[in-house]
Design an enzyme around this catalytic site. Structure first.
Site, PDB file in Angstrom:
ATOM      1  N   HIS A  62       1.378   4.159  -2.637  1.00 44.33           N
ATOM      2  CA  HIS A  62       1.240   5.808  -2.650  1.00 44.33           C
ATOM      3  C   HIS A  62       2.728   6.282  -3.343  1.00 44.33           C
ATOM      4  CE1 HIS A  62      -1.871   6.612   0.044  1.00 44.33           C
ATOM      5  NE2 HIS A  62      -1.417   5.992   0.961  1.00 44.33           N
ATOM      6  N   GLU A  90      -6.199   7.080  -0.987  1.00 47.65           N
ATOM      7  CA  GLU A  90      -6.185   5.848  -0.353  1.00 47.65           C
ATOM      8  C   GLU A  90      -6.703   4.659  -0.951  1.00 47.65           C
ATOM      9  OE1 GLU A  90      -4.557   5.270   2.410  1.00 47.65           O
ATOM     10  OE2 GLU A  90      -3.786   7.415   2.177  1.00 47.65           O
ATOM     11  N   HIS A 135       0.945  -1.094   0.061  1.00 44.13           N
ATOM     12  CA  HIS A 135       0.122  -0.018   0.131  1.00 44.13           C
ATOM     13  C   HIS A 135       0.717   1.231   0.117  1.00 44.13           C
ATOM     14  CE1 HIS A 135      -3.435   2.678   1.677  1.00 44.13           C
ATOM     15  NE2 HIS A 135      -2.241   3.174   2.110  1.00 44.13           N
ATOM     16  N   GLU A 136       1.996   1.085   0.817  1.00 47.06           N
ATOM     17  CA  GLU A 136       2.964   2.434   0.858  1.00 47.06           C
ATOM     18  C   GLU A 136       3.426   2.635  -0.578  1.00 47.06           C
ATOM     19  OE1 GLU A 136       2.359   4.373   3.342  1.00 47.06           O
ATOM     20  OE2 GLU A 136       1.211   3.120   4.612  1.00 47.06           O
TER      21      GLU A 136
END
Lengths: 189, 403
Positions: free
Chosen positions: B149, B227, B145-146
């Protein structure tokens, strides 16, 4: 009047050539991405060859009579090294996959030896091999995605014309041919 | 994936231009309103200076300021091998050029964040609480997930827009102060063109009231969308959406009370975390308010679990529409076009590591960061030697052996 027509024609030519260059560059970029992605797989495969002798030695110390499993791993590793110089991606994928399977059974067997499982060295090797396996599969995933993009570009109009002119070839997938992984994923709600 | 980055860049530029326009309009009308005709230029100058100053600070030091506020400490591979390996795995899966720097935050509340304005200069940080609570594959989901980003350039994007929001708020603040303390006396002296100036004044006041609110609402809406996108990227990278789903569930179940560092976490940096560390700003967990940085965790989990057919962007978009009931998905159209069929991986059959081992690993990492060394004793004890005692003979407290 004439010079306006001339300018328009010139502009159209410039735009057209620019467009061709953009397609060509996109193809080059994709081809390099595929090459780079494959070298990523290669690095991890080599790392695995290096780790295996260590692992076999460690397991031998605790579970010497699992000779069959140990020999299978050693043999599969040697086979993988033997074909690592080949150009055929598919043949390499097949042999590397066999090595993965033998390693899996080695770790399954080692579950029966609590002393081995408590050994610090073994735990370290296990983590190292787990991550190397993961890296191989993620590198393969990225490689296959890049191959897919390159192959689409070389087949689809209009980029296929440029690809044909400059001899861009389709790349081979690094595929895993295994019954279990071919099955449709289980659906749960 | 590249389509998505490009579409993000286009949109971010448009948004920043729109917000910049608001900011400059505020400056100009404010100037005209307070100083009469010609004052607009002064207001404009003030607006530009505020913006440039804030941008420069956050561009060149936002990264390090953020890492130091959160108390993150950079680790090497030996400090926490599992974490390092997982980050490296996700680096490979996302096709990033360089290994990001890895940080650990000594905080029992599980959370993680990413910073860095480009993929070559990125960092990911996780708390020790996260390392202790999550299994290896859940950790993979969070790191993915990071990485999402970082890959989608969210850090840079949110920073640029965050700076805009900050600049607008600051300028509105200056304007309101001037209105109360300074403006009036000056205005009386210039009696000519009073009517035009009054109109300018009204426009300025309306802008000063509305602009900060609108800017913030836009900012939060973008943050929530980012997100979802990072969640979609995570499942694309790991090919296993369930990992992130169960990690999110665990983390949100554990962040009931504010993290001990919640006061340090200001609103600008909150969107960088995987789950907003300030529970009040997170909403009740069921519904997202206009002012929450993250979508409700329950909804994020439901979307990930609804991805039945595959792990790609297209599957995420379909699951998103099914769960939220919204007709339009979150993934930019152009990257949906480019999306291929992506199969979900089977869960790997590795036995889960024991909780105690994970705690040991993360505390060992902290010991190492504090320059302690380890001596394994034959009786099974691991002696942790503080830096000032290194090189001396040490007796094992359990069995009395000398080392």
């Amino acid at each position: 009047m004439e010079w306006i027509v001339l300018i328009v024609i010139l502009a159209v030519i410039i735009i057209f050539v620019g467009w061709l260059i953009a397609i060509y560059n996109a193809l080059v970029r994709l081809r390099n991405a595929v090459k780079n992605a494959f070298s990523q797989i290669d690095v991890q495969l080599k790392r695995r060859y290096d780790l295996i002798p260590n692992l076999v030695e460690t397991v031998k110390g605790y579970a010497a009579h699992e000779r069959e499993t140990l020999e299978a791993v050693t043999k599969a590793r040697q086979q993988a090294i033997d074909v690592s110089g080949l150009d055929s991606v598919q043949e390499r994928a097949r042999v590397e996959n066999m090595l993965t399977q033998t390693l899996k059974s080695l770790f399954a067997v080692s579950e029966n030896y609590p002393d081995l499982k408590a050994n610090e060295n073994f735990l370290k090797l296990q983590e190292e091999l787990t991550t190397t396996e993961n890296k191989i599969s993620f590198a393969r995933q990225f490689y296959n995605d890049s191959v897919m993009q390159l192959n689409n570009k070389t087949e689809m109009f209009p980029s296929n014309i440029i690809a044909g002119m400059f001899n861009f070839k389709q790349a081979e997938f690094f595929e895993v041919e295994e019954e279990a992984e071919r099955e449709a994923p289980e659906v749960k709600f | 994936m590249w389509e998505q980055i490009r579409s993000n860049q286009r949109k971010s530029i448009i948004l920043v231009i729109v917000m910049a326009f608001f900011l400059l309009a505020m400056g100009w009308f404010g100037g005209e309103g307070f100083y009469g005709p010609g004052g607009g230029t002064i207001g404009l100058m003030i607006a530009i200076i505020v913006w440039i100053l804030l941008t420069l600070t956050s561009y060149f030091s936002g990264h390090s300021i953020f890492l130091s506020i959160s108390g993150a400490r950079k680790i090497k591979r030996e400090d926490h091998e599992v974490l390092w390996n997982v980050v490296e795995e996700m680096k490979i899966a996302s096709g990033m050029p360089n290994m990001p720097a890895v940080y650990i935050v000594d905080d029992p509340t599980p959370n993680a964040f990413a910073t860095g304005r480009s993929p070559d200069k990125a960092s990911v940080a996780v708390t020790t609480g996260l390392l202790e609570r999550l299994t290896r594959s859940e950790l993979q989901g969070v790191i993915a997930h990071e990485m999402g980003h970082i890959q989608n350039r969210d850090v840079l994007y949110m920073m640029m827009i965050g700076v805009m929001v900050g600049a607008i708020a600051l300028l509105a603040d200056i304007g309101v102060r001037m209105l109360f303390y300074g403006g009036r006396g000056r205005r009386r002296t210039s009696s000519g063109g009073g009517q035009a100036q009054a109109i300018m004044m009204i426009v300025a006041i309306v802008l000063m009231i509305l602009a900060p609110i609108v800017a913030q609402i836009v900012y939060f809406a973008i943050s929530r969308k980012r997100e979802y996108l990072a969640d979609a990227s995570a499942s694309q990278f790991t090919r296993y959406p369930e990992a992130l789903a169960s990690a999110l569930e665990k983390i949100s179940g554990l962040i009931r009370k504010p993290s001990k560092d919640a006061d340090k976490v200001n609103r600008i940096i909150a969107p960088s975390y995987i789950i907003n560390p300030i529970p009040a700003a997170r909403g009740s967990g069921e519904k997202a308010s206009l002012f929450s940085t993250h979508p409700p965790t329950k909804e994020r989990v439901r979307i990930l679990r609804a991805m039945a057919g595959g792990a790609g962007f297209g599957d995420y978009d379909m699951a998103f529409r099914r769960v939220t009931g919204k007709p339009v998905g979150v993934i930019p159209f152009r990257s949906l076009e480019a999306a291929e069929k992506v199969e979900i991986k089977k869960p790997d059959d590795m036995p889960a590591e024991k909780h105690i081992d994970r705690v040991r690993q993360s505390t060992d990492a902290l010991w190492r960061l504090n320059k302690y060394t380890f001596i394994p004793c034959d009786c099974g004890t691991k002696l942790k030697v503080p830096p000032e005692l290194q090189g001396q003979r040490i007796t094992c407290p359990h069995c009395g052996r000398k080392h």
